[in-house]
Design a protein around this motif. Sequence first.
Motif, PDB file in Angstrom:
ATOM      1  N   HIS A 128       0.826  -1.214   0.000  1.00 59.10           N
ATOM      2  CA  HIS A 128       0.000   0.000   0.000  1.00 59.10           C
ATOM      3  C   HIS A 128       0.858   1.260   0.000  1.00 59.10           C
ATOM      4  O   HIS A 128       2.035   1.215   0.354  1.00 59.10           O
ATOM      5  CB  HIS A 128      -0.905   0.012   1.238  1.00 59.10           C
ATOM      6  N   HIS A 130       0.215   5.497   1.470  1.00 61.08           N
ATOM      7  CA  HIS A 130      -0.638   6.108   2.485  1.00 61.08           C
ATOM      8  C   HIS A 130      -1.399   7.331   1.981  1.00 61.08           C
ATOM      9  O   HIS A 130      -2.325   7.788   2.650  1.00 61.08           O
ATOM     10  CB  HIS A 130       0.198   6.491   3.714  1.00 61.08           C
ATOM     11  N   HIS A 182       4.804   0.480   0.150  1.00 58.74           N
ATOM     12  CA  HIS A 182       5.520  -0.517   0.953  1.00 58.74           C
ATOM     13  C   HIS A 182       4.582  -1.615   1.430  1.00 58.74           C
ATOM     14  O   HIS A 182       3.366  -1.499   1.344  1.00 58.74           O
ATOM     15  CB  HIS A 182       6.260   0.144   2.125  1.00 58.74           C
TER      16      HIS A 182
HETATM   17 FE   LIG Z   1       2.098   1.590   5.791  1.00 56.76          FE
END
Ligand SMILES: [Fe+2]
Length: 219
Positions: A128, A130, A182
């Motif tokens: 994902h 952010h 990440h």
């Molecule tokens: Fe994360």
Amino acid sequence: MPQNLSTNTSDRLIEANPDCENWIVDDDSSTEAYYPQETELTVDPYRLFRFLSDLEDILLDIPGDRDRLKAIMPLVRHLLTSSYWLQMEYDQPSPKTGWSVKMLYREPEYPLTVQMVAWQPRSVSPIHNHGVWGIVALISGEEKNRFWKRSPTAEHPDRLELVGEKILQPGEIISFMPGAIHSVESIGDEPTISFNLYGETNYKQRYEFDVTNHTAKNF
Ligand SMILES: [Fe+2]
């Protein structure tokens, strides 16, 4: 407290250690690592309310996310090395989900959340980004971060490529630009406990990725 979590409190506290690195993961998931300055290693008292006030000043004075991260990371280190009580403010991971989030600070209409996050051993997150800047300081356990960057093809516009990894040790701080991609794995036999700080999420820019099918979806 889980049986496999050390009962020795001092084992789980961040020390003022000059060998603990600071990392920045850029929007393309390239990384920069550097050691903390001497001035970041002070254990002089630094109260949470003062940390939050300093954060507000940084967000008002510094426009760029990367410069903000560089300015905030030393404050996070100072806060954690001087505030042992704060390092104990977490909830045990839920047996159902494998994780827990304890909110330390959140205020409506103000773009900042401060959390303590715990993951059960051997938990793995989805891949994902952010959609916002974020900072994670590891307090206990070991956390393997894998970094991915976009590598689109005509057929697969959301294709990713693995570009690096870092095993985060207690006392190390890693920060992410909004586009950094990440995945995180809690390795070892202890839960990972971390202090996490995030700006205001842009949900339209936040994605989970399926690296097998080369797809991405908002979450
Ligand atoms: Fe994360």
